[in-house]
Design an enzyme around this catalytic site. Structure first.
Site, short mmCIF file in Angstrom:
data_model
loop_
_atom_site.label_atom_id
_atom_site.label_comp_id
_atom_site.label_asym_id
_atom_site.label_seq_id
_atom_site.Cartn_x
_atom_site.Cartn_y
_atom_site.Cartn_z
N TYR A 214 38.88 35.98 4.41
CA TYR A 214 37.44 35.72 4.39
C TYR A 214 36.77 36.78 5.25
O TYR A 214 36.97 36.81 6.48
CB TYR A 214 37.12 34.34 4.95
CG TYR A 214 37.68 33.18 4.15
CD1 TYR A 214 37.13 32.85 2.91
CD2 TYR A 214 38.74 32.43 4.63
CE1 TYR A 214 37.64 31.78 2.18
CE2 TYR A 214 39.25 31.36 3.91
CZ TYR A 214 38.70 31.04 2.68
OH TYR A 214 39.20 29.99 1.97
N LYS A 310 38.25 22.96 -3.85
CA LYS A 310 38.33 21.50 -3.98
C LYS A 310 38.25 21.00 -5.42
O LYS A 310 38.63 19.87 -5.70
CB LYS A 310 37.20 20.84 -3.17
CG LYS A 310 37.20 21.12 -1.68
CD LYS A 310 38.42 20.54 -1.00
CE LYS A 310 38.34 20.70 0.50
NZ LYS A 310 39.57 20.30 1.18
#
Length: 410
Positions: A214, A310
């Site tokens: 990230y 998710k």
């Protein structure tokens, strides 16, 4: 009746449960219902080849693997999946790694491309005698407020059909027939456009990090996610409205190298950009997830940004809950689990949405701050808050445990 009249008359087919959509939610549900002896059919508008090759997410949580294990659906995951438990954050000033598999509850991800999971689920379902109809586009769900709903379909040749059921499971996405068929006022939609756009890139190149990467950079977010030894998923934040082909390959790789700090931390393995998509980060939840005999799961129930991996994991969880509830209702006339289905799922959905929102605000400047259009000083204030969050994640074991539990958990 003439031949032309027969061609226009929908054929009548029946199943106790008609499942719309052959993604992870629909195929897990189909496998579980078929295994429980429930008469079901999956209707999918695409071809089998398309279903097995469309690229989506690739990180399975421990809970999802346990669900697949319980029902004999995890053989491919265990054989070809790669366990992963480290992520690395990079800023202009430093980088740090979190071994999240040793934090929180000590859970890891399994890297397993979604098209491989779908192929496994489909092979298992068809091999066990499960019914599926490819090229069958669901047009509308009718009479969902009663005990005998039906689904109008159109096959690849344009011929109409109709399936009659006791229950319809809408696993066909937020733009599918299940959602479209809900009458006005039947549910409440919660929607948020996060004002962030990514270029989603699939590169024919080995991973350049041994971790999920990230990068938090003034020019925008960049992400690195391994898919296999030969393929890597990258994300690049871009201006809203950017077309998938707007950037040349050289520009993409140069921008990835800049934001990921390749000059300081090591070069990127470059390769052909095999796939490009534009991802507008949105969140979307429908409440409740049941309307009479119509129940929603997967992206039809909720859409979540890909910032925290998710979506597929929620789909697997919801499919198991729905399979248990439908089996209890159809085999034992026990409806309490079906009555609780929406509330049970929404508790998980909103928790996942909250963490996804936290990740978005960690990885990106507030849209008004990035544009310099907020109140005076707002840009600097929001930027300092974001860097404070990053610093807390770097230095606080409490924050790291919280991150790990929510990053992998549901």
């Amino acid at each position: 009746m003439t031949a032309s009249q027969k061609a226009r008359t929908p054929a009548r087919d029946t199943a106790d449960v008609v499942i719309l959509g052959a993604g992870p939610a629909g195929l897990v549900l189909g496998n579980l219902l078929h295994g429980a002896g429930i008469d079901c059919v999956v209707l999918e508008r695409a071809t089998r080849e398309h279903v097995q090759t469309r690229t989506r997410a690739g990180y399975l949580a421990e809970h999802s693997v346990r669900v697949l294990d319980r029902h004999g659906l995890a053989e491919g995951v265990h054989r070809r999946g790669q366990r992963h438990g480290v992520c690395e954050f990079r800023t202009e000033s430093n980088r740090f790694r979190l071994d999240y598999g040793r934090l929180g509850k000590g859970e890891q991800h399994v890297v397993y491309p979604q098209h491989d999971l779908v192929t496994d689920l489909l092979t298992q379902y068809v091999g066990a005698g499960g019914r599926i109809r490819f090229g069958a586009e669901a047009l509308a769900v009718r009479d969902a407020d009663g005990p005998h709903p039906s689904v109008d379909v159109r096959d690849a040749d344009g011929r109409p059909g109709r399936w009659h059921a006791r229950y319809v499971a809408g696993c066909d996405g937020r733009h599918g027939a299940a959602r479209r068929s809900l009458p006005a006022g039947a549910g409440r939609r919660h929607h948020r456009d996060h004002g962030v756009t990514w270029l989603g890139l699939l590169a024919e190149a080995p991973p350049s990090l041994d971790a999920v990467g990230y990068a938090i950079h003034p020019r925008g977010f960049a992400g690195h996610m391994a898919r296999s030894a030969e393929v890597t998923r990258y994300y690049l934040q871009a201006e809203p409205g950017t077309a998938p082909d707007a950037w040349s390959e050289d520009r993409i790789w140069d921008e990835l190298a800049l934001r990921l700090g390749a000059a300081e931390h090591g070069p990127l393995h470059r390769g052909r950009i095999a796939q490009r998509t534009v991802v507008a980060l949105e969140s979307d939840v429908l409440e409740p997830l049941r309307y009479g005999s119509l129940l929603l799961a997967g992206d039809a129930a909720s859409l979540i940004s890909p910032s925290a991996a998710k979506g597929a994991n929620l789909a697997v969880l919801e499919a198991e809950l729905l399979a248990r509830a439908l089996t209890a209702a159809l085999r034992h006339a026990e409806h309490s689990a079906l009555d609780r289905y929406s509330a049970d799922c929404l508790a998980y959905i909103w928790r996942a949405q909250e963490f996804s929102h936290w990740m978005i605000r960690l990885l990106h400047a507030e849209p008004e701050a990035a544009a310099g259009t907020g109140p005076e000083g707002g840009s600097r204030f929001q930027d300092r808050l974001r860097h404070s969050r990053i610093d807390a994640l770097r230095t606080s074991r409490t924050q790291q445990d919280w991150f790990a539990e929510n990053y992998v958990g549901l």
